[in-house]
Design an enzyme around this catalytic site. Structure first.
Site, mmCIF file in Angstrom:
data_model
loop_
_atom_site.group_PDB
_atom_site.id
_atom_site.type_symbol
_atom_site.label_atom_id
_atom_site.label_comp_id
_atom_site.label_asym_id
_atom_site.label_seq_id
_atom_site.Cartn_x
_atom_site.Cartn_y
_atom_site.Cartn_z
ATOM 1 N N CYS A 347 0.761 -1.234 0.000
ATOM 2 C CA CYS A 347 0.000 0.000 0.000
ATOM 3 C C CYS A 347 0.803 1.302 0.000
ATOM 4 O O CYS A 347 0.517 2.178 -0.826
ATOM 5 C CB CYS A 347 -1.044 0.001 1.107
ATOM 6 S SG CYS A 347 -0.608 -0.865 2.607
ATOM 7 N N ARG A 376 6.231 -11.702 4.768
ATOM 8 C CA ARG A 376 5.849 -11.451 6.152
ATOM 9 C C ARG A 376 6.479 -12.548 6.998
ATOM 10 O O ARG A 376 6.340 -13.731 6.700
ATOM 11 C CB ARG A 376 4.324 -11.474 6.322
ATOM 12 C CG ARG A 376 3.659 -10.361 5.541
ATOM 13 C CD ARG A 376 2.154 -10.358 5.707
ATOM 14 N NE ARG A 376 1.567 -9.329 4.838
ATOM 15 C CZ ARG A 376 0.266 -9.141 4.678
ATOM 16 N NH1 ARG A 376 -0.593 -9.919 5.319
ATOM 17 N NH2 ARG A 376 -0.177 -8.196 3.888
ATOM 18 N N GLN A 394 -0.050 -11.075 -3.830
ATOM 19 C CA GLN A 394 -1.446 -10.675 -3.707
ATOM 20 C C GLN A 394 -1.906 -10.021 -4.999
ATOM 21 O O GLN A 394 -1.134 -9.324 -5.634
ATOM 22 C CB GLN A 394 -1.575 -9.637 -2.595
ATOM 23 C CG GLN A 394 -2.119 -10.183 -1.311
ATOM 24 C CD GLN A 394 -2.399 -9.086 -0.313
ATOM 25 O OE1 GLN A 394 -2.091 -7.925 -0.554
ATOM 26 N NE2 GLN A 394 -2.972 -9.464 0.803
ATOM 27 N N ASP A 396 -3.349 -7.327 -5.469
ATOM 28 C CA ASP A 396 -3.643 -6.153 -4.661
ATOM 29 C C ASP A 396 -4.125 -5.012 -5.543
ATOM 30 O O ASP A 396 -3.879 -4.999 -6.752
ATOM 31 C CB ASP A 396 -2.344 -5.732 -3.964
ATOM 32 C CG ASP A 396 -2.604 -5.030 -2.646
ATOM 33 O OD1 ASP A 396 -3.781 -4.769 -2.340
ATOM 34 O OD2 ASP A 396 -1.622 -4.758 -1.941
ATOM 35 N N HIS A 398 -5.097 -0.533 -5.085
ATOM 36 C CA HIS A 398 -5.376 0.642 -4.260
ATOM 37 C C HIS A 398 -6.192 1.609 -5.081
ATOM 38 O O HIS A 398 -5.801 2.000 -6.174
ATOM 39 C CB HIS A 398 -4.074 1.255 -3.753
ATOM 40 C CG HIS A 398 -3.325 0.284 -2.922
ATOM 41 N ND1 HIS A 398 -2.375 -0.562 -3.445
ATOM 42 C CD2 HIS A 398 -3.452 -0.048 -1.614
ATOM 43 C CE1 HIS A 398 -1.946 -1.361 -2.489
ATOM 44 N NE2 HIS A 398 -2.564 -1.079 -1.373
ATOM 45 N N LYS A 477 -12.388 -2.943 7.837
ATOM 46 C CA LYS A 477 -12.198 -3.803 6.679
ATOM 47 C C LYS A 477 -13.314 -4.816 6.520
ATOM 48 O O LYS A 477 -13.933 -5.236 7.494
ATOM 49 C CB LYS A 477 -10.845 -4.527 6.766
ATOM 50 C CG LYS A 477 -10.713 -5.434 7.969
ATOM 51 C CD LYS A 477 -9.445 -6.258 7.915
ATOM 52 C CE LYS A 477 -9.350 -7.147 9.144
ATOM 53 N NZ LYS A 477 -8.286 -8.114 9.082
ATOM 54 N N HIS A 524 -8.026 -0.209 -0.006
ATOM 55 C CA HIS A 524 -7.113 -1.318 -0.275
ATOM 56 C C HIS A 524 -7.991 -2.523 -0.565
ATOM 57 O O HIS A 524 -8.922 -2.779 0.189
ATOM 58 C CB HIS A 524 -6.258 -1.647 0.949
ATOM 59 C CG HIS A 524 -5.605 -0.459 1.597
ATOM 60 N ND1 HIS A 524 -4.245 -0.382 1.782
ATOM 61 C CD2 HIS A 524 -6.101 0.682 2.124
ATOM 62 C CE1 HIS A 524 -3.954 0.752 2.385
ATOM 63 N NE2 HIS A 524 -5.056 1.416 2.619
#
Length: 657
Positions: A347, A376, A394, A396, A398, A477, A524
């Site tokens: 992000c 991670r 991911q 992902d 934004h 979320k 996100h």
RNA sequence: GCCGACAUAGCUCAGCGGUAGAGCAGCUGUUUCGUAAACAGCAGGUCCUCGGUUCAAAUCCGAGUGUCGGCUCCA
């Protein structure tokens, strides 16, 4: 920006349709062979015999076996069995300290503090002792006593954990301005336990049970508290139900993605990089299909793709807030006196792209997607196959939106989840997590984000489970969950409404209609979530027999004799050329009896299939589940080839076990 | 990370102080065959790593690494 709509869909992603995904596939093969037309083979995917593979549905699920009322009865029996187990353990280990012993999904557990570790032999001894108690048919007797008497009794018995539970109860009552409640005990035979009930009438009412495993469990789940030993058991009303449960458990184990991943030759793990998968060619093909499908969806829904660095200075993480709140999960790298981290999230970096030029209200919404590789540092004991990893990618994105666009944007995102999960027939469950204690930002902004999210859920007519205080430190979320084959719940997609972290900490603005710089809202989102985890779930969901559009190998040609080798190679070439990009049309390297083992022994693809005797159109076994076709082609050289257009799973998964 | 278990051939496993085993897969040969494993032969191993005990260790002990089952469904 074009309007986007919610459109739950059961179709496959546009543009990924496999060319073999049709009855004409066999015809393609025939044409390629220059063969005479033949009647269609009779094998059909929906024919009988398919269910042999993983027949769990035949016997029903645990839920189907029981109506709602029976659940309460079973729960009481399970809880009662936990009591009987505690009795047995106290009997065998005088002085054992009891934790808690609730009924759970398929059985029960009880936590004990014991002088030594339990062994499998202990479990047998405990089970034997339990059977004696059941045979004695002790009545369960409920006894209610004043709080202080009850507490004294429990303390006198040396049950320190139970005392703690009671003191918590008293404290809670006090906080509510109430007197300490009366306490109930349930007794059966020689055993008495602090308990709310209810129980079955007597130990003789307990059905067929079995102790399953012993595991460590922190008292109250707190790793700073003592580690107790937890014994898991299961109990059912009849022997038959118990057997069915154990059988289903074994079947579930067979579709475990860690096991199928090896057999399907999709990926492997190696101790040089714990928690990170090595993707084999077939696994990578599957990966690319998923990635391409999502790219197609994103292109259709107004996203643009970006890519940002993996190794990033700590300065960024200080600015984003991760340094304070997420550092223990980050891999750190020192170089020339500077500290860098492997990015655990994408992000913050997308804000650099946002700020690379002045943004107008006319530019919004901006939707930046990124297939970012994340690291991670998960605790070693939590790693598990593809579902819990340290390195993952991911899908992902934004989104930067104006406040007036937020609700529509969330509605569209919920639609993306419904559409894409529909490709796989997955049933997502939604949760909504609100502001945690450890949060950054203005509480009023949190309140607003949560309100708008609730409105979007209502507008999209999607129900959800509320999870108070479970949001991330920067945003409320929406999480999307799926259960795996073993009944474990996994978080997949996520949608986070961020009014603080990206917009404020990175000072994002756009110029509104009045020429004023104002804050956008960031969203996100990830739909698959971790591609690794998603693939793990898919493997189990399909038990390895992927639908054709997902299958890494779409067709296999099996030569029966040496004279078939050349035409088989030719045909495989045609199939390859016509396969979905990224898929494979494979040919056996050497002649095989078609009734023999699978493709090449390492593959789960079935080379056995339909047809019985000689001749065309013979009835016989259809290809295995998941839909698929098999055909024969005979060309002018009298070469008969068997073409499997649908890969199918080996009949006995792990037949050597 | 913590508790417990496990780690032997590509896969699934047996062996548990005295020369390393099986089935499947692989390779070679035979077979050339119409659907739930054709036949024969061959090859394949730092028994996870390091250290210790012992005349002798895959086996016993210790440490490390990895994997697996778990680590609040709340009296």
């Amino acid at each position: 920006m074009e309007p986007r709509e919610i459109e739950p869909s059961t179709s496959r992603p546009v543009g990924t349709r496999g060319r073999f995904d049709s009855p004409e596939a066999v015809q393609v093969a025939k044409t390629a062979m220059g063969a005479q037309p033949e009647p269609e083979p009779e094998g059909r995917a929906d024919g009988p015999g398919d269910e042999e593979l993983l027949a769990a549905p035949d016997r029903g699920s645990a839920d189907e076996l029981l109506d709602a009322g029976a659940h309460d009865e079973l729960d009481a029996m399970r809880h009662s069995t936990a009591h009987v187990m505690a009795e047995a353990v106290l009997d065998l280990f005088p002085g054992a300290k009891l934790g808690i012993g609730p009924a759970v999904a398929d059985g029960f557990y009880y936590d004990f503090q014991l002088p030594r570790a339990l062994t499998p032999a202990d479990l047998e001894a405990i089970e034997a002792r339990m059977r004696e108690s059941v045979a004695a048919d002790h009545r369960f007797v409920r006894r209610e006593v004043p709080f202080d008497d009850g507490r004294a009794a429990v303390e006198g018995a040396g049950q320190v954990f139970k005392v703690e539970i009671l003191d918590d109860l008293a404290a809670k009552a006090k906080a509510a301005g109430e007197p300490s409640p009366a306490i109930t005990f349930y007794e059966h035979g020689p055993f008495s336990d602090l308990c709310r009930g209810p129980h079955v009438a007597s130990t003789g009412k307990i059905g067929a049970f079995k102790l399953l495993s012993v595991a460590g469990a922190y008292w109250r789940g707190d790793e700073k508290r003592p580690m107790l030993q937890r014994i898991y058991g299961t109990v059912w009303r009849t022997e038959q139900e118990l057997e069915n449960f154990l059988w289903r458990r074994e079947e579930a184990r067979k579709r475990d993605h860690r096991r199928l991943g090896v057999q399907l030759d999709l990926f492997s793990f190696h101790d040089v990089s714990p928690g990170a998968a090595f993707w084999h060619p077939k696994g990578q093909r599957l990966w690319r299909i998923l990635e391409d499908s999502m790219r197609e969806l994103q292109a259709r829904r107004g996203y643009t793709e970006v890519s940002t660095p993996i190794v990033v200075s700590e300065r960024l993480w200080r600015q984003s807030g991760h340094w304070d709140l997420y550092r223990e999960n980050m891999f750190l790298i020192e170089s020339e006196g500077q500290t860098f981290s492997l990015k655990p999230m994408n992000c913050p970096e997308s804000t650099f792209i946002y700020r690379s030029k002045l943004r107008s209200y006319r530019d919004l919404p901006l939707r930046f997607s990124e297939f970012g590789r994340l690291h991670r540092n998960e605790r070693s004991g939590t790693l598990a196959g593809l579902t819990r990893v340290r390195q993952f990618i991911q899908d992902d994105a934004h989104l930067y939106v104006r406040p007036d666009q937020l609700t529509d944007e969330i509605i569209a995102l919920l639609g993306e989840v419904m559409e894409s999960y529909g490709w796989f027939g997955l049933q997502p469950r939604f949760s909504f997590a609100t502001k945690p204690d450890k949060a950054i930002g203005d509480p009023a902004l949190w309140e607003r984000a949560e309100q708008l999210t609730r409105e979007a859920f209502a507008a999209a007519d999607i129900s959800y489970e509320l999870k108070p205080k479970d949001g991330t430190f920067y945003a409320p979320k929406i999480d999307i969950y799926i259960d795996d084959a073993l009944g474990r719940e996994w978080q997949m997609a996520t949608i986070q409404i961020d009014l603080t972290m990206l917009p404020e900490r990175f000072d994002l603005t756009y110029i509104d209609e009045s020429g004023k710089a104002v804050r956008p809202i960031a969203i996100h989102r990830a739909i698959y979530g971790s591609l690794e985890r998603f693939i793990g779930i898919l493997i189990e969901h399909f038990a390895g027999a992927f639908p054709l559009w997902l299958a890494p190998v779409q067709a296999v040609v099996i030569p029966i004799a040496d004279r078939h080798l050349a035409p088989a190679g030719e045909l495989a070439g045609v199939l390859r050329a016509r396969a979905r990009p990224g898929a494979e049309g494979a040919v056996h390297a050497r002649p095989r009896r078609p009734g023999g083992r699978g493709e090449d022994g390492r593959s789960p693809y079935e080379s056995r299939g339909a047809a019985g005797g000689r001749g065309l159109g013979c009835p016989g076994r259809p290809p295995r589940r998941g839909g698929g076709r098999q055909g024969r082609v005979t060309d002018e050289r009298q070469c008969t080839l068997i073409v499997y257009v649908m890969p199918a799973l080996k009949s006995k998964i792990g037949n050597s076990s």
